[in-house]
Scaffold this motif. Structure first.
Motif, mmCIF file in Angstrom:
data_model
loop_
_atom_site.group_PDB
_atom_site.id
_atom_site.type_symbol
_atom_site.label_atom_id
_atom_site.label_comp_id
_atom_site.label_asym_id
_atom_site.label_seq_id
_atom_site.Cartn_x
_atom_site.Cartn_y
_atom_site.Cartn_z
ATOM 1 N N GLY A 178 -4.893 -3.256 -2.583
ATOM 2 C CA GLY A 178 -5.176 -1.330 -2.852
ATOM 3 C C GLY A 178 -6.887 -1.773 -2.188
ATOM 4 N N HIS A 233 -0.640 3.371 -3.205
ATOM 5 C CA HIS A 233 -0.894 5.213 -2.353
ATOM 6 C C HIS A 233 -0.315 6.047 -3.266
ATOM 7 C CE1 HIS A 233 -3.057 3.642 1.841
ATOM 8 N NE2 HIS A 233 -3.357 3.889 1.067
ATOM 9 N N LEU A 293 1.108 -0.818 -0.457
ATOM 10 C CA LEU A 293 0.172 0.050 -0.096
ATOM 11 C C LEU A 293 0.965 1.269 0.340
ATOM 12 C CD1 LEU A 293 -3.223 -1.234 2.182
ATOM 13 C CD2 LEU A 293 -3.435 -0.587 -0.295
#
Length: 418
Positions: free
Chosen positions: A401, A333, A328
């Motif tokens: 995600g 991200h 992540l």
């Protein structure tokens, strides 16, 4: 030079007279009387010679000079007793060096101990004409030579035993330090323990884990430390069950070092954790390496050695939450923050069989645009979607995600109540 514990330096133990039945009395009574009467002057002369001839002795603190001076004086007194009753080296060992060889070896090195002995013997030898009559000088000189030989061998024995004891203690301390890193002990206490082993690195820690040889004897461990010392400023080795753990500090050339050091592990996969900036990070790196070892069999063509970060997909499937967080933080991200259609383009490319043309048609853009965006994906994440293995890592990150994102509310689906 007898010694007993007195802080940092060695302090002489009381001189004991060996049993007379050992070999009987030697030397004539006149020489013995002169020797006994000159113990004080001989000691004074010996201390003056230490100051004049040994530069390192002058650099010692007052307490250390005093303690070592007492040790040397005890050597003079012990020679008088030995001259009267010659005995075995074991008596020399206990009477000259006493019961605290560890403290003595911490005060001075073996080389300096032998210089100290040489000075004591030289002082006595130079005074032979004053200590014995014409008929007894030859006998006294011979006794001095024999005594110096006995004491020199005794000194070597003391330092050899002290080295063995230190080696055993260092091995236990090293095992505790490695275990402390794995369990995440208090960094200050852990740093103190590592400093006792001579560890100097404060950053750039690396942990390597792999199979241990069936017989990891002292010779093997010494070879491993020697080899690791060519690539790292500091090295610690630990063995836990069938796992060999190598802790490195300040590795100069990581890529070369990991490959060369992996050759010293037993047959099987070798995993190294990410480079750690602090001891706290070193614990996380070690945990990643252990998680990688547990999951590496999921990648049948994994290189040896392999980075724990390269095993993120296998670790996630095996239930490693730290790998999920890493995917992540390092991939998903950053792609979301980059926008410009990178996430959508990557998803289409992966879902449509890694085809640039199919992804371009799905996104209604030119294939060169898809190619450009995929290069941007590589720039943002460090993983190249055009390489099959790295594409698998990226695809796993997209799945993680999506699972981490809150579910979207449909138009006819009421929002969940908090």
């Amino acid at each position: 030079m007898a010694a007993k514990n007195s802080g940092a330096a060695a302090v002489p133990a009381a001189v004991s007279t060996p049993p007379k039945q050992a070999r009987g009395t030697r030397g004539n009574s006149e020489t013995l009387e002169r020797l006994r009467a000159n113990i004080g002057p001989l000691s004074t002369t010996m201390l003056r010679e230490l100051e004049n001839t040994l530069p390192w002795y002058r650099r010692l603190s007052a307490d250390e000079r005093s303690s070592l001076g007492l040790v040397a004086q005890n050597g003079v007194a012990a020679f008088v007793s030995w001259y009267e009753h010659p005995s075995s080296p074991s008596w020399v060992l206990s009477d000259v060096f006493g019961t605290a060889p560890t403290e003595l070896t911490r005060s001075i090195s073996l080389q300096r101990a032998l210089q100290l002995i040489r000075t004591v013997v030289q002082v006595v030898e130079d005074r032979v004409p004053e200590l014995a009559g014409a008929a007894g000088q030859v006998d006294l000189r011979e006794a001095v030579l024999r005594y110096s030989r006995e004491v020199a061998f005794a000194a070597a024995d003391v330092y050899a035993r002290a080295a063995e004891n230190r080696g055993a203690w260092d091995t236990r301390l090293e095992a505790l330090a490695v275990d402390g890193i794995l369990r995440g002990e208090n960094p200050d206490a852990l740093q103190s323990r590592m400093s006792a082993l001579g560890w100097t690195s404060h950053s750039r820690f690396t942990i390597m884990i792999g199979p241990a040889p069936a017989e990891a004897n002292a010779t093997y461990l010494a070879t491993l430390r020697r080899a690791a010392g060519r690539f790292a400023a500091d090295v610690m080795v630990g063995i836990q069950g069938d796992k060999l753990i190598l802790v490195l500090g300040n590795v100069a050339d990581p890529e070369t070092a990991y490959v060369r050091l992996s050759e010293l592990f037993a047959e099987g996969s070798v995993v190294y954790g990410p480079l750690a900036a602090t001891l706290t990070d070193a614990t996380a790196s070690a945990q990643s390496a252990f998680a990688g070892m547990a999951a590496v069999r999921g990648w049948t063509t994994a290189p040896r050695p392999v980075s724990a970060d390269d095993l993120w997909p296998e670790r996630v499937i095996a239930g490693d939450d730290s790998a999920r967080r890493a995917l992540l933080a390092n991939i998903y991200h950053p792609l979301v923050a980059a926008s410009n259609g990178l996430l959508e383009t990557l998803n289409s490319y992966l879902q449509l069989g890694h085809s640039l043309e199919a992804a371009a048609r799905d996104l209604f853009v030119h294939s060169n645009t898809v190619r450009y965006r995929l290069r941007r994906v590589c720039d943002v994440t460090g993983w190249d979607p055009l390489v099959p293995r790295e594409a698998f890592v990226l695809q796993t990150a997209l799945v993680v995600g999506r699972l981490a994102a809150p579910p979207k509310q449909g138009p006819d689906r009421p929002a969940a109540r908090g």
